[in-house]
Design a protein around this motif. Sequence first.
Motif, PDB file in Angstrom:
ATOM      1  N   GLY A  13       9.936 -63.567 -29.827  1.00 50.30           N
ATOM      2  CA  GLY A  13       8.658 -62.912 -29.547  1.00 50.30           C
ATOM      3  C   GLY A  13       7.674 -63.202 -30.656  1.00 50.30           C
ATOM      4  N   TYR A 132      10.732 -49.299 -32.214  1.00 52.55           N
ATOM      5  CA  TYR A 132      10.409 -50.733 -32.151  1.00 52.55           C
ATOM      6  C   TYR A 132      11.657 -51.639 -32.111  1.00 52.55           C
ATOM      7  N   MET A 136      12.843 -54.431 -29.258  1.00 51.42           N
ATOM      8  CA  MET A 136      13.149 -55.817 -29.638  1.00 51.42           C
ATOM      9  C   MET A 136      14.565 -56.205 -29.187  1.00 51.42           C
ATOM     10  N   ASP A 139      14.266 -56.973 -25.584  1.00 50.50           N
ATOM     11  CA  ASP A 139      13.631 -58.293 -25.426  1.00 50.50           C
ATOM     12  C   ASP A 139      14.676 -59.401 -25.482  1.00 50.50           C
ATOM     13  N   GLN A 154      12.855 -60.427 -40.245  1.00 49.58           N
ATOM     14  CA  GLN A 154      13.352 -59.942 -38.948  1.00 49.58           C
ATOM     15  C   GLN A 154      14.876 -59.896 -38.861  1.00 49.58           C
TER      16      GLN A 154
HETATM   17  N1  TRP Z   1       9.411 -58.262 -34.282  1.00 52.35           N
HETATM   18  C1  TRP Z   1       9.003 -59.629 -34.225  1.00 52.35           C
HETATM   19  C2  TRP Z   1       7.941 -59.875 -35.308  1.00 52.35           C
HETATM   20  O1  TRP Z   1       7.301 -58.944 -35.744  1.00 52.35           O
HETATM   21  C3  TRP Z   1       8.441 -59.996 -32.883  1.00 52.35           C
HETATM   22  C4  TRP Z   1       9.456 -59.831 -31.814  1.00 52.35           C
HETATM   23  C5  TRP Z   1       9.417 -58.906 -30.828  1.00 52.35           C
HETATM   24  C6  TRP Z   1      10.613 -60.622 -31.608  1.00 52.35           C
HETATM   25  N2  TRP Z   1      10.494 -59.060 -29.998  1.00 52.35           N
HETATM   26  C7  TRP Z   1      11.247 -60.088 -30.450  1.00 52.35           C
HETATM   27  C8  TRP Z   1      11.192 -61.713 -32.279  1.00 52.35           C
HETATM   28  C9  TRP Z   1      12.441 -60.637 -29.963  1.00 52.35           C
HETATM   29  C10 TRP Z   1      12.377 -62.251 -31.802  1.00 52.35           C
HETATM   30  C11 TRP Z   1      13.007 -61.719 -30.642  1.00 52.35           C
HETATM   31  O2  TRP Z   1       7.744 -60.993 -35.690  1.00 52.35           O
END
Ligand code: TRP
Length: 335
Positions: A13, A132, A136, A139, A154
């Motif tokens: 993401g 959050y 994630m 996701d 991350q």
């Molecule tokens: N949290 C990540 C950032 O701030 C962005 C992100 C959201 C992400 N969902 C994800 C990254 C899933 C990898 C997989 O950069």
Amino acid sequence: MAEELKKKVMVSGIQPSGDLHIGNYLGPLRHWPEMIEEFDCYFFLADLHTITVRQEPAVLRRRVLELLAGYIACGLDPEKCTLFIQSHVPAHSLLAWVLDCYTMFGELSRMTQFKDKSARNADNINAGLFTYPVLMAADILLYQPDFVPVGEDQKQHVEICRDIANRFNGVYGDVFKIPEPYIAKVGARIMSLSTPETKMSKSQPEGCVFLMEKPEDIMRKFKRAVTDSDREHCVRYDPSNKPGVANLMQIYAAATGKSYEDIEKEFDGQGYGVFKPAVGEAVVETLRPIREEAERLLKDKAYLQSVYRAGAERARRVAGRTLGKVYKKVGFTEP
Ligand code: TRP
């Protein structure tokens, strides 16, 4: 298609909270076009995550399109990967709720990013900021990926995602594939032009060169770049004593493919007054085709729409399968 099926899956993401800059481009982004050849990639603009911090609606809307255009211009071919907008795939929010119920308050309170962000946004420590990492995790787990590319900041989020997935699998069997962090090739670690001890960041715009910035502004920033205060005034690679010069050399090397040795020779006997504009020009030339392509794409709203619609459709199909499985496992009645 058979070929497609064999590829390992990768998910990532991108937060649409700022504009792309050369730290992103000369760093990790440059390697993404190789990654989409090797992996079956799902890349999305994480708009759901972005509202954990207050956003100006019009800015958020514009930025999502600009980033989409920017990423495509940098070589993320939408024919070769799945590009979409997170809020277009409702399964992300839906799975996040289920996973909320399998995530402990205590483990979320230990997340360093939550602690940092709530310190920085003391007037808006909302529940979304707290959960959050669960969104994630959703996701990621929806796409049953093998890998999640991660930067240092991350890593902890991927770890908690694995913990949540393992916990869920422990109760219901193998529902989720446990993803591995993928240490992406970072390329250069570009520092700020104005404070070369800190990483280049959009929050310090004077030291940051944006991908879409006008050539004259880029040149001005490079001419003003901090070099060093020693009297030597020569272009020599010495990161601990001359961090500003080392950073400029790194940028020049990344933009031109030249080695540090070549660069030292090229500017031998010449001061920073020659070196700094040369770096600026190399960056302007590297960015020119990307900026032009991104500008062209941004004018073609119908094309961008077709990209994110097709991406969301593909993503919804894959994500829907995982969500369906999860709903069944936890005991929801089939509609
Ligand atoms: N949290 C990540 C950032 O701030 C962005 C992100 C959201 C992400 N969902 C994800 C990254 C899933 C990898 C997989 O950069």
